[in-house]
Design an enzyme around this catalytic site. Sequence first.
Site, mmCIF file in Angstrom:
data_model
loop_
_atom_site.group_PDB
_atom_site.id
_atom_site.type_symbol
_atom_site.label_atom_id
_atom_site.label_comp_id
_atom_site.label_asym_id
_atom_site.label_seq_id
_atom_site.Cartn_x
_atom_site.Cartn_y
_atom_site.Cartn_z
ATOM 1 N N GLN A 79 3.360 9.907 0.740
ATOM 2 C CA GLN A 79 4.635 9.192 0.877
ATOM 3 C C GLN A 79 5.584 9.477 -0.290
ATOM 4 O O GLN A 79 6.769 9.195 -0.196
ATOM 5 C CB GLN A 79 4.409 7.670 1.019
ATOM 6 C CG GLN A 79 3.695 7.310 2.322
ATOM 7 C CD GLN A 79 3.502 5.814 2.448
ATOM 8 O OE1 GLN A 79 2.508 5.280 1.989
ATOM 9 N NE2 GLN A 79 4.469 5.127 3.035
ATOM 10 N N CYS A 137 5.796 -0.164 7.192
ATOM 11 C CA CYS A 137 5.485 1.000 6.359
ATOM 12 C C CYS A 137 6.721 1.373 5.541
ATOM 13 O O CYS A 137 7.827 1.398 6.082
ATOM 14 C CB CYS A 137 5.083 2.173 7.258
ATOM 15 S SG CYS A 137 4.688 3.668 6.355
ATOM 16 N N LEU A 138 6.518 1.664 4.264
ATOM 17 C CA LEU A 138 7.653 2.022 3.405
ATOM 18 C C LEU A 138 8.320 3.310 3.872
ATOM 19 O O LEU A 138 9.487 3.545 3.556
ATOM 20 C CB LEU A 138 7.191 2.166 1.946
ATOM 21 C CG LEU A 138 6.691 0.867 1.286
ATOM 22 C CD1 LEU A 138 6.121 1.155 -0.089
ATOM 23 C CD2 LEU A 138 7.810 -0.159 1.204
ATOM 24 N N HIS A 172 -2.232 7.851 6.896
ATOM 25 C CA HIS A 172 -1.244 8.702 6.212
ATOM 26 C C HIS A 172 -1.879 10.006 5.738
ATOM 27 O O HIS A 172 -1.242 11.058 5.738
ATOM 28 C CB HIS A 172 -0.662 7.974 4.994
ATOM 29 C CG HIS A 172 0.456 7.023 5.309
ATOM 30 N ND1 HIS A 172 1.647 7.425 5.861
ATOM 31 C CD2 HIS A 172 0.569 5.686 5.121
ATOM 32 C CE1 HIS A 172 2.442 6.364 6.006
ATOM 33 N NE2 HIS A 172 1.810 5.302 5.567
ATOM 34 N N GLY A 202 0.838 -1.198 0.000
ATOM 35 C CA GLY A 202 0.000 0.000 0.000
ATOM 36 C C GLY A 202 0.866 1.238 0.000
ATOM 37 O O GLY A 202 2.001 1.213 0.498
ATOM 38 N N HIS A 242 -4.460 1.818 7.707
ATOM 39 C CA HIS A 242 -3.069 2.282 7.784
ATOM 40 C C HIS A 242 -2.834 3.400 6.761
ATOM 41 O O HIS A 242 -2.281 4.452 7.091
ATOM 42 C CB HIS A 242 -2.128 1.091 7.524
ATOM 43 C CG HIS A 242 -0.684 1.442 7.396
ATOM 44 N ND1 HIS A 242 0.276 0.969 8.255
ATOM 45 C CD2 HIS A 242 -0.013 2.224 6.500
ATOM 46 C CE1 HIS A 242 1.467 1.452 7.900
ATOM 47 N NE2 HIS A 242 1.312 2.211 6.834
HETATM 48 NI NI NI Z 1 2.563 3.351 5.612
#
Ligand code: NI
Length: 171
Positions: free
Chosen positions: A53, A96-97, A142, A48, A138
């Site tokens: 991000q 999380c990335l 963000h 995701g 999640h």
């Molecule tokens: Ni994340």
Amino acid sequence: MAIREILTVADHQSVLKQKSAPVARVDDALRALMDDMLETMYDAPGIGLAAIQIGVPQRVIVMDLAREGEDPQPRHFVNPEILEASEELFEYEEGCLSVPDIYDAVERPARVRIRYMNYHGETVEEWAEGLYAVCIQHEMDHLEGVLFIDHLSRLKRMRAVAKVKKAVRAA
Ligand code: NI
């Protein structure tokens, strides 16, 4: 399509803490953004990704929950909302990335009813459960500038950020 840089808490905590703005309409420019986001997510790899991000403060999420060996199942969410959430909770080891190589258990509602616009600008309403429910909650965090480590204790959160910063410095 292009692979974009994924921002992490090592260098871009203030960007990741921004609240994202609603999207006015789903047009070709937005679809190009979603294509880039998916390519970036697959490359990472991750399941995701929220637009913030990659530094774009818009309420856009992409996701693919296909298991290894299955065909890709790209999903796109524009202006997602949670309409209803189960009282029953579900705990999952999240990552999380933007917080690379950190994993910890977060408890969230087990099922959520969501409404969003898809890749074609159509409004969809459906229940999400299991990993889908975990992932959409999640990613929607963000959009509010919230990371999964914000659900952990202050000590765990500080340790996580310090670890990511140290890894970046060592790279
Ligand atoms: Ni994340």
